[in-house]
Design a protein around this motif. Sequence first.
Motif, short mmCIF file in Angstrom:
data_model
loop_
_atom_site.label_atom_id
_atom_site.label_comp_id
_atom_site.label_asym_id
_atom_site.label_seq_id
_atom_site.Cartn_x
_atom_site.Cartn_y
_atom_site.Cartn_z
N ILE A 18 0.85 -1.19 0.00
CA ILE A 18 0.00 0.00 0.00
C ILE A 18 0.88 1.24 0.00
CG2 ILE A 18 -1.58 1.38 1.41
CD1 ILE A 18 -2.95 -1.23 2.20
N ILE A 19 1.90 1.23 0.86
CA ILE A 19 2.79 2.39 0.89
C ILE A 19 3.56 2.48 -0.43
CG2 ILE A 19 4.79 3.41 2.02
CD1 ILE A 19 3.89 2.16 4.61
N ASN A 20 4.08 1.37 -0.88
CA ASN A 20 4.90 1.36 -2.08
C ASN A 20 4.14 1.90 -3.30
OD1 ASN A 20 7.47 0.77 -3.17
ND2 ASN A 20 6.70 -1.11 -4.08
N LEU A 21 2.87 1.55 -3.39
CA LEU A 21 2.09 1.94 -4.56
C LEU A 21 1.55 3.36 -4.47
CD1 LEU A 21 0.16 -1.40 -5.13
CD2 LEU A 21 1.93 -0.43 -6.60
N ASN A 22 1.47 3.91 -3.28
CA ASN A 22 0.87 5.24 -3.12
C ASN A 22 1.88 6.36 -2.86
OD1 ASN A 22 -2.26 5.07 -3.13
ND2 ASN A 22 -1.56 3.25 -2.04
N LEU A 23 3.13 5.99 -2.69
CA LEU A 23 4.17 7.00 -2.49
C LEU A 23 4.72 7.36 -3.87
CD1 LEU A 23 5.53 8.33 0.03
CD2 LEU A 23 7.37 6.67 -0.29
N ASN A 105 -3.25 10.25 -1.93
CA ASN A 105 -3.36 9.08 -2.80
C ASN A 105 -4.04 7.93 -2.09
OD1 ASN A 105 -1.99 10.43 -4.83
ND2 ASN A 105 -0.02 9.48 -4.39
N ILE A 106 -3.69 7.73 -0.84
CA ILE A 106 -4.29 6.64 -0.06
C ILE A 106 -5.78 6.87 0.12
CG2 ILE A 106 -4.43 5.87 2.34
CD1 ILE A 106 -1.62 5.32 2.39
N ASP A 107 -6.15 8.10 0.28
CA ASP A 107 -7.59 8.41 0.41
C ASP A 107 -8.29 8.20 -0.93
OD1 ASP A 107 -9.63 11.32 0.88
OD2 ASP A 107 -9.96 9.30 1.65
N ASN A 108 -7.71 8.71 -1.99
CA ASN A 108 -8.34 8.61 -3.31
C ASN A 108 -8.41 7.16 -3.79
OD1 ASN A 108 -8.62 11.37 -3.45
ND2 ASN A 108 -6.79 11.68 -4.71
N LYS A 132 4.88 -1.50 20.06
CA LYS A 132 3.49 -1.29 19.68
C LYS A 132 3.37 -0.90 18.21
CE LYS A 132 2.78 3.58 20.84
NZ LYS A 132 1.95 4.55 21.57
N TYR A 133 4.46 -0.44 17.64
CA TYR A 133 4.40 -0.10 16.22
C TYR A 133 4.73 -1.35 15.41
CZ TYR A 133 4.37 4.63 18.02
OH TYR A 133 4.04 5.78 18.69
N LYS A 134 3.70 -1.84 14.71
CA LYS A 134 3.82 -3.12 14.02
C LYS A 134 4.69 -3.02 12.77
CE LYS A 134 0.03 -4.85 12.07
NZ LYS A 134 -1.35 -5.39 11.98
N HIS A 135 4.55 -1.90 12.09
CA HIS A 135 5.21 -1.77 10.80
C HIS A 135 6.37 -0.80 10.87
CE1 HIS A 135 1.87 -3.94 9.09
NE2 HIS A 135 1.02 -3.04 9.50
N LYS A 136 7.48 -1.24 10.32
CA LYS A 136 8.64 -0.36 10.21
C LYS A 136 9.22 -0.56 8.81
CE LYS A 136 9.71 -0.65 15.15
NZ LYS A 136 8.74 -1.66 15.59
N PHE A 137 9.04 0.46 8.00
CA PHE A 137 9.49 0.36 6.61
C PHE A 137 10.44 1.50 6.30
CE2 PHE A 137 6.56 -2.88 6.20
CZ PHE A 137 5.24 -2.48 6.34
N ILE A 138 11.22 1.29 5.27
CA ILE A 138 12.17 2.32 4.85
C ILE A 138 12.22 2.37 3.33
CG2 ILE A 138 14.16 0.75 4.85
CD1 ILE A 138 15.82 3.11 5.97
#
Lengths: 166, 129
Positions: A18-23, A105-108, A132-138
Amino acid sequence: MAIEINHIKKESLNFMEIINLNLDASLNIYNQAVLKRTSSIQLFDMSKLSLHNDNSMILFKIHGEIEGFLIAHISGKKTIEFNSEHFKSLFIESFNILTGKFLTNIDNNLGLMCTLSVPREIDSLIPFSQSKYKHKFITKLDLITLSNTYQCKLLFIGNEKKLKEV
Amino acid sequence: MEAIDNYRILIVDDSDFSRQNISSMLTDSRYNIIGEASSAKEAVSILQDRKAHIAIIDVVMPEISGIELAEKINNTFQDTQVIMISSLAQENIVIDAISVGASDFLQKPFTKETLINSIEKIISTISEG
């Protein structure tokens, strides 16, 4: 320009995608700079990033159906450049634009509503190492100005509250 | 009606870089930048002292948001038209901006042409008014 999502059901996407496609892959910042992604989104291990007592990080807090933080960091040349108020402002605004467009983009594309905080400078990632933070991406980006190219990293630390059904 | 040949514009954004860019887009002699504010409080202070035909306002700002500022301008400085700007352009934000009286909403980064078109649309309504 954001990568288009065609015929992809949300339930088949993991959050990284989701992040990869919307960034946005590349952004022109008022003809003063270009922010260009140089890697895909990857998982990262906080313990392997030595970002402490580092005063070249800008944090954006995200609220809403995604809760977390986007942290922009400049690698190399940082001390000199970050002492320049003009460059610091350009850096912050460039990532403000990237981050804002990402949430739009994520909203649209996915109907995930989020807001963005005013950016603030931080000098350590220690407060974000909590489990508590499940996702850590770079992901890596180049900030290309009229005079130089700066290697940057964008970190995402957080959770999605709920992914809606398509 | 008195003809206006000089349109007074206020720029409100907490980013120095953003204010400088907007200012550099408005080089036409008909546009007179009467001030640049980095906060809503500063913007109100300027408007109390100097009239503006148009205020270009960033949505996300510290303490008082651009939406709250636009609402105050709509209520208090009714001769000032507002153009909201933001990197965020979700429908709810655009609706909020319009509901507090903004005449237009531009998503960052916008081109000079886009900004000028927005300003000229407002000017045409001022001239017809």
